[in-house]
Scaffold this motif. Sequence first.
Motif, PDB file in Angstrom:
ATOM      1  N   GLY A  44       1.255  -1.007  -0.301  1.00  0.00           N
ATOM      2  CA  GLY A  44      -0.092   0.029   0.515  1.00  0.00           C
ATOM      3  C   GLY A  44       0.998   1.308   0.164  1.00  0.00           C
ATOM      4  O   GLY A  44       1.988   1.278   0.413  1.00  0.00           O
ATOM      5  N   GLU A  45      -0.259   2.549  -0.279  1.00  0.00           N
ATOM      6  CA  GLU A  45       0.972   3.670  -0.550  1.00  0.00           C
ATOM      7  C   GLU A  45       1.588   4.532   1.254  1.00  0.00           C
ATOM      8  O   GLU A  45       0.495   2.944   1.813  1.00  0.00           O
ATOM      9  CB  GLU A  45      -0.317   4.565  -1.086  1.00  0.00           C
ATOM     10  N   SER A  46       2.210   4.859   0.930  1.00  0.00           N
ATOM     11  CA  SER A  46       2.331   5.698   2.294  1.00  0.00           C
ATOM     12  C   SER A  46       2.147   6.473   3.145  1.00  0.00           C
ATOM     13  O   SER A  46       0.049   7.000   2.204  1.00  0.00           O
ATOM     14  CB  SER A  46       3.799   7.062   2.155  1.00  0.00           C
ATOM     15  N   GLY A  47       0.898   6.060   4.264  1.00  0.00           N
ATOM     16  CA  GLY A  47       0.391   6.508   5.027  1.00  0.00           C
ATOM     17  C   GLY A  47      -1.020   6.188   5.185  1.00  0.00           C
ATOM     18  O   GLY A  47      -1.983   6.049   5.611  1.00  0.00           O
ATOM     19  N   THR A  48      -0.975   4.190   3.556  1.00  0.00           N
ATOM     20  CA  THR A  48      -2.540   3.419   3.971  1.00  0.00           C
ATOM     21  C   THR A  48      -2.650   3.100   5.468  1.00  0.00           C
ATOM     22  O   THR A  48      -3.723   2.405   5.819  1.00  0.00           O
ATOM     23  CB  THR A  48      -2.110   3.351   3.075  1.00  0.00           C
ATOM     24  N   GLY A  49      -1.883   3.567   6.533  1.00  0.00           N
ATOM     25  CA  GLY A  49      -2.305   1.630   7.449  1.00  0.00           C
ATOM     26  C   GLY A  49      -1.655   0.584   7.533  1.00  0.00           C
ATOM     27  O   GLY A  49      -2.009  -0.133   8.384  1.00  0.00           O
ATOM     28  N   LEU A  56      -4.212  13.080   6.533  1.00  0.00           N
ATOM     29  CA  LEU A  56      -5.504  13.150   7.065  1.00  0.00           C
ATOM     30  C   LEU A  56      -5.428  14.189   8.284  1.00  0.00           C
ATOM     31  O   LEU A  56      -5.619  14.964   9.108  1.00  0.00           O
ATOM     32  CB  LEU A  56      -6.162  12.756   6.279  1.00  0.00           C
ATOM     33  N   GLU A  57      -4.763  13.013   9.068  1.00  0.00           N
ATOM     34  CA  GLU A  57      -4.256  12.852  10.729  1.00  0.00           C
ATOM     35  C   GLU A  57      -3.641  14.229  10.307  1.00  0.00           C
ATOM     36  O   GLU A  57      -3.964  14.887  11.416  1.00  0.00           O
ATOM     37  CB  GLU A  57      -3.552  11.479  10.960  1.00  0.00           C
ATOM     38  N   ASN A  58      -2.602  14.469   9.991  1.00  0.00           N
ATOM     39  CA  ASN A  58      -1.840  16.119  10.271  1.00  0.00           C
ATOM     40  C   ASN A  58      -2.484  16.888  10.294  1.00  0.00           C
ATOM     41  O   ASN A  58      -2.785  17.983  11.188  1.00  0.00           O
ATOM     42  CB  ASN A  58      -0.918  15.898   9.259  1.00  0.00           C
TER      43      ASN A  58
HETATM   44  N1  LIG Z   1      -7.831   2.831   8.714  1.00  0.00           N
HETATM   45  C1  LIG Z   1      -7.600   3.750   9.260  1.00  0.00           C
HETATM   46  N2  LIG Z   1      -8.290   4.083  10.397  1.00  0.00           N
HETATM   47  C2  LIG Z   1      -7.217   4.707  12.390  1.00  0.00           C
HETATM   48  N3  LIG Z   1      -6.069   5.374  11.965  1.00  0.00           N
HETATM   49  C3  LIG Z   1      -5.540   4.947  10.860  1.00  0.00           C
HETATM   50  C4  LIG Z   1      -5.895   4.648   8.971  1.00  0.00           C
HETATM   51  N4  LIG Z   1      -4.788   4.196   8.668  1.00  0.00           N
HETATM   52  C5  LIG Z   1      -4.051   4.580   9.021  1.00  0.00           C
HETATM   53  N5  LIG Z   1      -4.125   5.692  10.258  1.00  0.00           N
HETATM   54  C6  LIG Z   1      -2.924   6.562  11.089  1.00  0.00           C
HETATM   55  O1  LIG Z   1      -1.828   7.235  10.331  1.00  0.00           O
HETATM   56  C7  LIG Z   1      -1.027   6.811  10.679  1.00  0.00           C
HETATM   57  C8  LIG Z   1      -0.104   6.339   9.139  1.00  0.00           C
HETATM   58  O2  LIG Z   1      -0.580   5.230   9.286  1.00  0.00           O
HETATM   59  P1  LIG Z   1       0.222   3.474   9.308  1.00  0.00           P
HETATM   60  O3  LIG Z   1      -0.085   2.302   9.549  1.00  0.00           O
HETATM   61  O4  LIG Z   1       1.491   4.144   9.840  1.00  0.00           O
HETATM   62  O5  LIG Z   1       1.156   3.979   7.353  1.00  0.00           O
HETATM   63  P2  LIG Z   1       1.888   3.288   7.040  1.00  0.00           P
HETATM   64  O6  LIG Z   1       2.882   2.371   7.312  1.00  0.00           O
HETATM   65  O7  LIG Z   1       0.925   2.323   5.863  1.00  0.00           O
HETATM   66  O8  LIG Z   1       3.017   4.680   5.970  1.00  0.00           O
HETATM   67  C9  LIG Z   1      -1.254   6.272  11.883  1.00  0.00           C
HETATM   68  O9  LIG Z   1      -0.862   7.534  12.345  1.00  0.00           O
HETATM   69  C10 LIG Z   1      -2.100   5.568  12.116  1.00  0.00           C
HETATM   70  O10 LIG Z   1      -2.556   5.518  13.081  1.00  0.00           O
END
Ligand SMILES: Nc1ncnc2c1ncn2[C@@H]1O[C@H](COP(=O)(O)OP(=O)(O)O)[C@@H](O)[C@H]1O
Length: 446
Positions: free
Chosen positions: A158-163, A350-352
Amino acid sequence: MVSVISDICQERGHQTVAYSSGAKALENLSAQAPQLVITDLRMDKVGGLDILRECRDILPGTPVILITAFKTVETALEAMKLGAYDYITKPFKVDELQLTIQRALDNQSLVRENQNLRQIVKEKYRFENIIGTSGKMQEIYNLIAKVADTDSTILIQGESGTGKELVARALHFNSNRQHQSFVAINCSALPENLLESELFGHKKGSFTGAVADKAGLFEEAELGTIFLDEVNSMPQPLQTKLLRVLQERQIRRVGDNKTIPINVRVLAATNEVLGEKIKGGNFREDLYYRLAVIPLEMPSLRERPDDIPLLVNHFLQKNANQTSTEIKKIDPKAVEMLSAYRWPGNVRELENAVERACALCDNGLILTTDLPPQVVRHANAPVVEHTGTLPVGQTLDEYTREVEKAYIEETIKFNAGSREKAAKMLGISMATLYRKLDLKKPATKK
Ligand SMILES: Nc1ncnc2c1ncn2[C@@H]1O[C@H](COP(=O)(O)OP(=O)(O)O)[C@@H](O)[C@H]1O
Ligand SMILES: [Mg+2]
């Protein structure tokens, strides 16, 4: 004896309930649910061992202290094996009994605290904390539920920031390894030799700086889970070593001939499609198949815009918890704008944005003016349209900057994460590269 012990306890401020027969005690055990049980070992009919067994079944975690005559010490030791907390031989001193009681209660509160902490960590990574009700997310939940409690290797794409990391933690904390370590490492963060020693450990003297033997992360994660983040950036020679580790389930510290067997569950994440890298000869195909026993694909936020309002609420709540303030309200127009944006940085971006808006807004109400400029600009742009292959509607400057940035990032990935090599390939200086990526240039190492 029963009333003597009762008095001793009450003197110390404990409440007691006393029974003069084992059968009576057994009958009332679950109703009383005591914090601590003291019982004689030898009693008519229902004995101390029966009480102990019942306690273990219906009041797990409640310490049981046995009182025994000297002759029955061996049975008392047997009882300890069955889970009694301690035993005291008759005749005993008051101090001795009080001390044993105190230790039992202290120990129990430690155990409780530990359980609480574990529960909190677990709560944090329940699936319920992964937000989203879109079809794509439902598929993810179903898959997580199915595979969490297995030992299968899982590749999260998954793309960066997708969880991806969030899902990796959810997998671990819902597996039977949940009480063991979860160890995460970002494979793009270290140069090859350091990454190898970090993963597998090293022997003293195997390279300059290896001043002592050191266990690697695979050993640290023994019985638990290791999460190899951005595994796509792993240099080729290490890919080969990792493949061998996955096949043979044993590691070798750098500079050591000895192999160490490991029992570790491997989760990995990649932020680029590995198919391309494999075709280009930059990622081992056999390693890909080893890692992607179960592939799990995180959708980008663009693919699930309906989840955006939910996520916004979640982050407003999270912000209120973290700052111990009231939950901020948000103007529906602002939610609309957030929902329309394309979120190249996905949920993280989005969180930021929500966190920033919480800090900027007045009177506890988030307005469109509190949103990041790129979101507002996007909303105010005279409709971005795809008539041909390119989106139309941005200023040339905006578009050029976006494309440049994407191209630089792609080139860095192609060079296995090396910004230096990328800059060379692009024919620009490092300073320019950092500027165009909106990054601060790191201080040069002396
Ligand atoms: N589906 C989701 N629901 C709630 N928070 C999410 C979700 N996806 C990502 N986040 C939040 O977004 C931020 C980035 O997620 P992260 O798991 O580190 O992404 P990745 O590893 O894919 O770059 C984290 O703070 C995470 O808690
Ligand atoms: Mg990540």
